[in-house]
Design a protein around this motif. Sequence first.
Motif, PDB file in Angstrom:
ATOM      1  N   ILE A   1       5.263   9.742  -6.368  1.00 51.83           N
ATOM      2  CA  ILE A   1       5.023   8.349  -6.743  1.00 51.83           C
ATOM      3  C   ILE A   1       6.230   7.810  -7.514  1.00 51.83           C
ATOM      4  O   ILE A   1       6.655   8.404  -8.500  1.00 51.83           O
ATOM      5  N   THR A   2       6.787   6.685  -7.030  1.00 50.15           N
ATOM      6  CA  THR A   2       7.923   6.039  -7.695  1.00 50.15           C
ATOM      7  C   THR A   2       7.541   4.596  -8.002  1.00 50.15           C
ATOM      8  O   THR A   2       7.807   3.691  -7.217  1.00 50.15           O
ATOM      9  N   LEU A   3       6.890   4.415  -9.148  1.00 52.51           N
ATOM     10  CA  LEU A   3       6.341   3.099  -9.500  1.00 52.51           C
ATOM     11  C   LEU A   3       7.394   2.005  -9.517  1.00 52.51           C
ATOM     12  O   LEU A   3       7.143   0.896  -9.052  1.00 52.51           O
ATOM     13  N   SER A   4       8.574   2.279 -10.067  1.00 50.90           N
ATOM     14  CA  SER A   4       9.591   1.223 -10.159  1.00 50.90           C
ATOM     15  C   SER A   4       9.972   0.712  -8.774  1.00 50.90           C
ATOM     16  O   SER A   4      10.144  -0.498  -8.582  1.00 50.90           O
TER      17      SER A   4
ATOM     18  N   ALA B   1       0.847  -1.195   0.000  1.00 56.48           N
ATOM     19  CA  ALA B   1       0.000   0.000   0.000  1.00 56.48           C
ATOM     20  C   ALA B   1       0.882   1.244   0.000  1.00 56.48           C
ATOM     21  O   ALA B   1       1.795   1.361   0.820  1.00 56.48           O
ATOM     22  N   LYS B   2       0.597   2.186  -0.903  1.00 61.71           N
ATOM     23  CA  LYS B   2       1.404   3.405  -1.016  1.00 61.71           C
ATOM     24  C   LYS B   2       0.511   4.630  -1.063  1.00 61.71           C
ATOM     25  O   LYS B   2      -0.397   4.713  -1.896  1.00 61.71           O
ATOM     26  N   ALA B   3       0.799   5.570  -0.179  1.00 62.62           N
ATOM     27  CA  ALA B   3       0.085   6.850  -0.145  1.00 62.62           C
ATOM     28  C   ALA B   3       1.141   7.939   0.039  1.00 62.62           C
ATOM     29  O   ALA B   3       1.377   8.412   1.146  1.00 62.62           O
ATOM     30  N   GLU B   4       1.810   8.275  -1.032  1.00 56.00           N
ATOM     31  CA  GLU B   4       2.913   9.224  -0.972  1.00 56.00           C
ATOM     32  C   GLU B   4       2.688  10.349  -1.974  1.00 56.00           C
ATOM     33  O   GLU B   4       2.067  10.145  -3.021  1.00 56.00           O
ATOM     34  N   LYS B   5       3.235  11.498  -1.647  1.00 51.97           N
ATOM     35  CA  LYS B   5       3.102  12.653  -2.537  1.00 51.97           C
ATOM     36  C   LYS B   5       3.855  12.409  -3.845  1.00 51.97           C
ATOM     37  O   LYS B   5       3.347  12.678  -4.928  1.00 51.97           O
TER      38      LYS B   5
ATOM     39  N   ASN C   1       8.674 -13.381  -0.494  1.00 45.66           N
ATOM     40  CA  ASN C   1       8.715 -13.620   0.960  1.00 45.66           C
ATOM     41  C   ASN C   1       7.404 -14.203   1.479  1.00 45.66           C
ATOM     42  O   ASN C   1       7.402 -15.016   2.397  1.00 45.66           O
ATOM     43  N   ALA C   2       6.291 -13.767   0.892  1.00 46.51           N
ATOM     44  CA  ALA C   2       4.967 -14.212   1.348  1.00 46.51           C
ATOM     45  C   ALA C   2       4.550 -15.546   0.729  1.00 46.51           C
ATOM     46  O   ALA C   2       3.513 -16.101   1.101  1.00 46.51           O
ATOM     47  N   GLY C   3       5.326 -16.045  -0.239  1.00 39.55           N
ATOM     48  CA  GLY C   3       4.940 -17.283  -0.920  1.00 39.55           C
ATOM     49  C   GLY C   3       3.753 -17.084  -1.849  1.00 39.55           C
ATOM     50  O   GLY C   3       3.009 -18.030  -2.112  1.00 39.55           O
ATOM     51  N   GLN C   4       3.570 -15.864  -2.332  1.00 38.19           N
ATOM     52  CA  GLN C   4       2.473 -15.562  -3.257  1.00 38.19           C
ATOM     53  C   GLN C   4       3.027 -15.471  -4.682  1.00 38.19           C
ATOM     54  O   GLN C   4       4.157 -15.033  -4.877  1.00 38.19           O
ATOM     55  N   PRO C   5       2.228 -15.867  -5.683  1.00 29.14           N
ATOM     56  CA  PRO C   5       2.734 -15.820  -7.056  1.00 29.14           C
ATOM     57  C   PRO C   5       2.806 -14.415  -7.641  1.00 29.14           C
ATOM     58  O   PRO C   5       3.536 -14.195  -8.616  1.00 29.14           O
ATOM     59  N   PHE C   6       2.092 -13.442  -7.062  1.00 25.53           N
ATOM     60  CA  PHE C   6       2.034 -12.111  -7.653  1.00 25.53           C
ATOM     61  C   PHE C   6       2.209 -11.034  -6.587  1.00 25.53           C
ATOM     62  O   PHE C   6       1.753 -11.193  -5.454  1.00 25.53           O
ATOM     63  N   GLY C   7       2.834  -9.943  -7.002  1.00 25.80           N
ATOM     64  CA  GLY C   7       2.948  -8.767  -6.147  1.00 25.80           C
ATOM     65  C   GLY C   7       2.336  -7.584  -6.863  1.00 25.80           C
ATOM     66  O   GLY C   7       2.368  -7.506  -8.087  1.00 25.80           O
ATOM     67  N   CYS C   8       1.763  -6.670  -6.103  1.00 28.12           N
ATOM     68  CA  CYS C   8       1.248  -5.432  -6.689  1.00 28.12           C
ATOM     69  C   CYS C   8       1.322  -4.326  -5.658  1.00 28.12           C
ATOM     70  O   CYS C   8       1.374  -4.576  -4.463  1.00 28.12           O
ATOM     71  N   ALA C   9       1.354  -3.109  -6.168  1.00 32.36           N
ATOM     72  CA  ALA C   9       1.258  -1.935  -5.304  1.00 32.36           C
ATOM     73  C   ALA C   9      -0.114  -1.320  -5.534  1.00 32.36           C
ATOM     74  O   ALA C   9      -0.596  -1.270  -6.669  1.00 32.36           O
ATOM     75  N   VAL C  10      -0.744  -0.873  -4.463  1.00 35.86           N
ATOM     76  CA  VAL C  10      -2.000  -0.138  -4.570  1.00 35.86           C
ATOM     77  C   VAL C  10      -1.676   1.290  -4.148  1.00 35.86           C
ATOM     78  O   VAL C  10      -1.343   1.545  -2.991  1.00 35.86           O
ATOM     79  N   VAL C  11      -1.733   2.178  -5.134  1.00 34.09           N
ATOM     80  CA  VAL C  11      -1.261   3.546  -4.968  1.00 34.09           C
ATOM     81  C   VAL C  11      -2.452   4.492  -4.826  1.00 34.09           C
ATOM     82  O   VAL C  11      -3.340   4.513  -5.687  1.00 34.09           O
TER      83      VAL C  11
ATOM     84  N   ILE D   1       6.973  -1.452  -7.393  1.00 37.26           N
ATOM     85  CA  ILE D   1       6.854  -2.760  -8.040  1.00 37.26           C
ATOM     86  C   ILE D   1       7.970  -3.692  -7.587  1.00 37.26           C
ATOM     87  O   ILE D   1       7.725  -4.868  -7.290  1.00 37.26           O
ATOM     88  N   ALA D   2       9.190  -3.172  -7.503  1.00 38.17           N
ATOM     89  CA  ALA D   2      10.302  -3.998  -7.027  1.00 38.17           C
ATOM     90  C   ALA D   2      10.025  -4.489  -5.603  1.00 38.17           C
ATOM     91  O   ALA D   2      10.240  -5.663  -5.286  1.00 38.17           O
ATOM     92  N   GLN D   3       9.528  -3.598  -4.756  1.00 43.17           N
ATOM     93  CA  GLN D   3       9.210  -3.973  -3.378  1.00 43.17           C
ATOM     94  C   GLN D   3       8.090  -5.015  -3.340  1.00 43.17           C
ATOM     95  O   GLN D   3       8.183  -6.019  -2.632  1.00 43.17           O
ATOM     96  N   ALA D   4       7.036  -4.803  -4.108  1.00 50.04           N
ATOM     97  CA  ALA D   4       5.912  -5.752  -4.125  1.00 50.04           C
ATOM     98  C   ALA D   4       6.360  -7.121  -4.625  1.00 50.04           C
ATOM     99  O   ALA D   4       5.939  -8.149  -4.076  1.00 50.04           O
ATOM    100  N   ASN D   5       7.203  -7.154  -5.636  1.00 56.25           N
ATOM    101  CA  ASN D   5       7.686  -8.438  -6.162  1.00 56.25           C
ATOM    102  C   ASN D   5       8.565  -9.168  -5.146  1.00 56.25           C
ATOM    103  O   ASN D   5       8.458 -10.387  -4.989  1.00 56.25           O
ATOM    104  N   ARG D   6       9.420  -8.432  -4.437  1.00 60.15           N
ATOM    105  CA  ARG D   6      10.243  -9.049  -3.373  1.00 60.15           C
ATOM    106  C   ARG D   6       9.346  -9.613  -2.272  1.00 60.15           C
ATOM    107  O   ARG D   6       9.559 -10.727  -1.792  1.00 60.15           O
ATOM    108  N   GLU D   7       8.355  -8.827  -1.888  1.00 61.73           N
ATOM    109  CA  GLU D   7       7.499  -9.247  -0.793  1.00 61.73           C
ATOM    110  C   GLU D   7       6.586 -10.402  -1.188  1.00 61.73           C
ATOM    111  O   GLU D   7       6.223 -11.214  -0.342  1.00 61.73           O
ATOM    112  N   ALA D   8       6.236 -10.514  -2.466  1.00 60.99           N
ATOM    113  CA  ALA D   8       5.472 -11.674  -2.933  1.00 60.99           C
ATOM    114  C   ALA D   8       6.289 -12.945  -2.735  1.00 60.99           C
ATOM    115  O   ALA D   8       5.755 -13.965  -2.289  1.00 60.99           O
TER     116      ALA D   8
END
Length: 135
Positions: free
Chosen positions: A58-61, A52-56, A73-83, A64-71
């Motif tokens: 926005i740095t999409l790259s 989840a991102k609520a920042e003035k 770690n979480a054992g999930q097939p997909f990562g996404c950011a909700v901005v 996305i890199a963070q969401a993919n790393r965390e996916a």
Amino acid sequence: MANPSKSKGTAWESALVAYLRDHHNPATRRNVQMGRLDIGDIDGYYLHALEAKAEKTITLSDYIAQANREAINAGQPFGCAVVKRRMKGAADAYVVRDLATDVRLMNRFRDAEELLKEYKFDVWFEHDEHHREAA
């Protein structure tokens, strides 16, 4: 809470959890932060680690890199950011992922629907009609 940025982030995560509980999965919840082995901010978004991102600024790259790393770690097939969109609520947020992730997701949907269509056409047909109406 003394840190205004942290308060803003917490409020955004809470708004997303409330929206996802109402429209997707009643068991959606905020995750506890785990440092370098973080598993995303929110659990319960089907097949995803959600950042989840609520920042003035926005740095999409980075998101996305963070969401993919965390996916991973979480054992999930997909990562996404909700901005968060400025001056908008959760329903108007942007869901962001890289194209490679989106193609894997769409391939999974396509394959699942083809299997359902092949084995239970009447169920697939009702499912298709329902989701076409929802759009």
